[in-house]
Design a protein around this motif. Structure first.
Motif, PDB file in Angstrom:
ATOM      1  N   PRO A  96       0.849  -1.203   0.000  1.00 42.46           N
ATOM      2  CA  PRO A  96       0.000   0.000   0.000  1.00 42.46           C
ATOM      3  C   PRO A  96       0.885   1.254   0.000  1.00 42.46           C
ATOM      4  O   PRO A  96       2.039   1.219   0.447  1.00 42.46           O
ATOM      5  N   ASP A  97       0.336   2.344  -0.492  1.00 44.34           N
ATOM      6  CA  ASP A  97       1.101   3.594  -0.594  1.00 44.34           C
ATOM      7  C   ASP A  97       1.671   4.043   0.736  1.00 44.34           C
ATOM      8  O   ASP A  97       2.802   4.535   0.800  1.00 44.34           O
ATOM      9  N   ASN A  98       0.906   3.890   1.833  1.00 45.48           N
ATOM     10  CA  ASN A  98       1.393   4.371   3.133  1.00 45.48           C
ATOM     11  C   ASN A  98       2.643   3.604   3.586  1.00 45.48           C
ATOM     12  O   ASN A  98       3.522   4.179   4.223  1.00 45.48           O
ATOM     13  N   LEU A  99       2.747   2.332   3.264  1.00 42.98           N
ATOM     14  CA  LEU A  99       3.943   1.563   3.630  1.00 42.98           C
ATOM     15  C   LEU A  99       5.143   2.025   2.804  1.00 42.98           C
ATOM     16  O   LEU A  99       6.248   2.192   3.339  1.00 42.98           O
ATOM     17  N   ILE A 100       4.940   2.257   1.522  1.00 40.96           N
ATOM     18  CA  ILE A 100       6.023   2.747   0.655  1.00 40.96           C
ATOM     19  C   ILE A 100       6.503   4.111   1.143  1.00 40.96           C
ATOM     20  O   ILE A 100       7.709   4.337   1.280  1.00 40.96           O
ATOM     21  N   LEU A 101       5.558   5.010   1.409  1.00 43.61           N
ATOM     22  CA  LEU A 101       5.927   6.352   1.870  1.00 43.61           C
ATOM     23  C   LEU A 101       6.641   6.301   3.223  1.00 43.61           C
ATOM     24  O   LEU A 101       7.594   7.051   3.449  1.00 43.61           O
ATOM     25  N   SER A 102       6.216   5.415   4.104  1.00 44.27           N
ATOM     26  CA  SER A 102       6.874   5.276   5.412  1.00 44.27           C
ATOM     27  C   SER A 102       8.307   4.779   5.256  1.00 44.27           C
ATOM     28  O   SER A 102       9.220   5.270   5.934  1.00 44.27           O
ATOM     29  N   ALA A 103       8.509   3.826   4.369  1.00 41.80           N
ATOM     30  CA  ALA A 103       9.867   3.312   4.118  1.00 41.80           C
ATOM     31  C   ALA A 103      10.747   4.394   3.499  1.00 41.80           C
ATOM     32  O   ALA A 103      11.906   4.570   3.897  1.00 41.80           O
ATOM     33  N   LEU A 104      10.210   5.134   2.534  1.00 43.64           N
ATOM     34  CA  LEU A 104      10.980   6.211   1.911  1.00 43.64           C
ATOM     35  C   LEU A 104      11.293   7.323   2.911  1.00 43.64           C
ATOM     36  O   LEU A 104      12.360   7.935   2.852  1.00 43.64           O
ATOM     37  N   ASP A 105      10.390   7.566   3.855  1.00 46.41           N
ATOM     38  CA  ASP A 105      10.640   8.548   4.902  1.00 46.41           C
ATOM     39  C   ASP A 105      11.808   8.116   5.782  1.00 46.41           C
ATOM     40  O   ASP A 105      12.666   8.933   6.128  1.00 46.41           O
ATOM     41  N   LEU A 106      11.858   6.839   6.141  1.00 50.37           N
ATOM     42  CA  LEU A 106      12.983   6.329   6.930  1.00 50.37           C
ATOM     43  C   LEU A 106      14.299   6.514   6.174  1.00 50.37           C
ATOM     44  O   LEU A 106      15.321   6.879   6.769  1.00 50.37           O
ATOM     45  N   ILE A 107      14.264   6.283   4.871  1.00 52.49           N
ATOM     46  CA  ILE A 107      15.465   6.444   4.044  1.00 52.49           C
ATOM     47  C   ILE A 107      15.868   7.913   3.989  1.00 52.49           C
ATOM     48  O   ILE A 107      17.045   8.254   4.150  1.00 52.49           O
ATOM     49  N   ASP A 108      14.895   8.808   3.776  1.00 51.87           N
ATOM     50  CA  ASP A 108      15.189  10.242   3.710  1.00 51.87           C
ATOM     51  C   ASP A 108      15.770  10.774   5.012  1.00 51.87           C
ATOM     52  O   ASP A 108      16.589  11.688   5.018  1.00 51.87           O
ATOM     53  N   ARG A 109      15.359  10.197   6.123  1.00 50.66           N
ATOM     54  CA  ARG A 109      15.863  10.623   7.436  1.00 50.66           C
ATOM     55  C   ARG A 109      17.212   9.981   7.766  1.00 50.66           C
ATOM     56  O   ARG A 109      17.725  10.151   8.872  1.00 50.66           O
ATOM     57  N   GLU A 110      17.742   9.202   6.812  1.00 49.73           N
ATOM     58  CA  GLU A 110      19.017   8.489   6.992  1.00 49.73           C
ATOM     59  C   GLU A 110      18.978   7.563   8.195  1.00 49.73           C
ATOM     60  O   GLU A 110      19.898   7.499   9.002  1.00 49.73           O
ATOM     61  N   ASN A 111      17.887   6.821   8.316  1.00 47.01           N
ATOM     62  CA  ASN A 111      17.688   5.899   9.433  1.00 47.01           C
ATOM     63  C   ASN A 111      18.101   4.467   9.110  1.00 47.01           C
ATOM     64  O   ASN A 111      17.824   3.571   9.892  1.00 47.01           O
TER      65      ASN A 111
ATOM     66  N   THR B  90      25.966  -9.478   6.084  1.00 45.51           N
ATOM     67  CA  THR B  90      25.363  -8.153   6.054  1.00 45.51           C
ATOM     68  C   THR B  90      24.102  -8.159   6.887  1.00 45.51           C
ATOM     69  O   THR B  90      23.306  -9.094   6.821  1.00 45.51           O
ATOM     70  N   ARG B  91      23.937  -7.123   7.675  1.00 45.57           N
ATOM     71  CA  ARG B  91      22.709  -6.917   8.436  1.00 45.57           C
ATOM     72  C   ARG B  91      22.456  -5.431   8.481  1.00 45.57           C
ATOM     73  O   ARG B  91      23.343  -4.636   8.222  1.00 45.57           O
ATOM     74  N   PHE B  92      21.248  -5.065   8.775  1.00 44.42           N
ATOM     75  CA  PHE B  92      20.874  -3.660   8.812  1.00 44.42           C
ATOM     76  C   PHE B  92      20.325  -3.315  10.179  1.00 44.42           C
ATOM     77  O   PHE B  92      19.752  -4.152  10.867  1.00 44.42           O
ATOM     78  N   GLN B  93      20.490  -2.069  10.524  1.00 39.04           N
ATOM     79  CA  GLN B  93      19.824  -1.502  11.685  1.00 39.04           C
ATOM     80  C   GLN B  93      19.000  -0.343  11.142  1.00 39.04           C
ATOM     81  O   GLN B  93      19.516   0.518  10.422  1.00 39.04           O
ATOM     82  N   VAL B  94      17.726  -0.364  11.439  1.00 37.73           N
ATOM     83  CA  VAL B  94      16.839   0.701  10.974  1.00 37.73           C
ATOM     84  C   VAL B  94      16.208   1.352  12.193  1.00 37.73           C
ATOM     85  O   VAL B  94      15.606   0.671  13.020  1.00 37.73           O
ATOM     86  N   PHE B  95      16.396   2.650  12.293  1.00 40.55           N
ATOM     87  CA  PHE B  95      15.790   3.399  13.383  1.00 40.55           C
ATOM     88  C   PHE B  95      14.346   3.668  13.015  1.00 40.55           C
ATOM     89  O   PHE B  95      14.041   4.076  11.897  1.00 40.55           O
ATOM     90  N   GLY B  96      13.463   3.429  13.949  1.00 37.78           N
ATOM     91  CA  GLY B  96      12.037   3.574  13.693  1.00 37.78           C
ATOM     92  C   GLY B  96      11.573   5.014  13.743  1.00 37.78           C
ATOM     93  O   GLY B  96      12.356   5.945  13.942  1.00 37.78           O
ATOM     94  N   SER B  97      10.293   5.185  13.571  1.00 40.82           N
ATOM     95  CA  SER B  97       9.680   6.519  13.569  1.00 40.82           C
ATOM     96  C   SER B  97       9.593   7.117  14.966  1.00 40.82           C
ATOM     97  O   SER B  97       9.615   8.332  15.133  1.00 40.82           O
TER      98      SER B  97
END
Length: 155
Positions: free
Chosen positions: A37-52, A63-70
């Motif tokens: 859904p669009d809201n999930l895509i936008l939320s993921a892109l927001d995390l990327i834009d915030r350099e999270n 390889t592993r990732f750490q993603v900081f939440g909202s």
């Protein structure tokens, strides 16, 4: 509703995107709308834009990732490629949304953290760090402590 067998199809769609080409980014968004859904895509892109999104690579190639939440202080371990024949899933995130929406109710393919970890390297928006064995142990211990703290706060 969703099958985790779709994850390789999604990964192929993401990997086909060129980082510098805006038309490819628009094409990627169209492909993502097939899966999410669009809201999930936008939320993921927001995390990327915030350099999270931080990508950790060990000397032995893991390889592993750490993603900081909202929400402030939230951080999740993300594994976009789990290669284990016994594993029922090929991707994993330690967030509650992944546990519920993906594993339990099967209502979505992945959470926003996992999608952000899939997209960020492809878009050239990923912070990359190398990680030694002691650093990895410290990172896992700190995330475990944080998850235990949040569990006791909810009790």
């Amino acid at each position: 509703m969703f099958s985790l067998e779709l994850v390789p199809v999604l990964q192929s769609a993401i990997n086909a995107t060129q980082k510098e080409n805006r038309d490819s980014f628009e094409d990627l968004l169209t492909k993502l709308q097939f899966f999410f859904p669009d809201n999930l895509i936008l939320s993921a892109l927001d995390l990327i834009d915030r350099e999270n999104v931080i990508k950790y690579t060990t000397p032995w190639g893991t390889t592993r990732f750490q993603v900081f939440g909202s929400t402030p202080g939230s951080s999740y371990s993300v594994f976009p490629n789990i290669s284990c024949n016994a594993a029922a899933v090929s991707v994993y995130c330690s967030c509650p949304a992944f546990a519920y929406s993906t594993l339990k109710s099967d209502s979505q393919l992945m959470c926003k953290h996992l999608l952000a970890a899939q997209l960020a390297p492809q878009l050239g928006k990923c912070i990359e760090r190398s990680l030694g064995p002691d650093d990895l142990a410290s990172l896992i211990a700190s995330q475990y402590s944080a998850s235990m703290l949040s569990t006791s706060d909810n009790a």
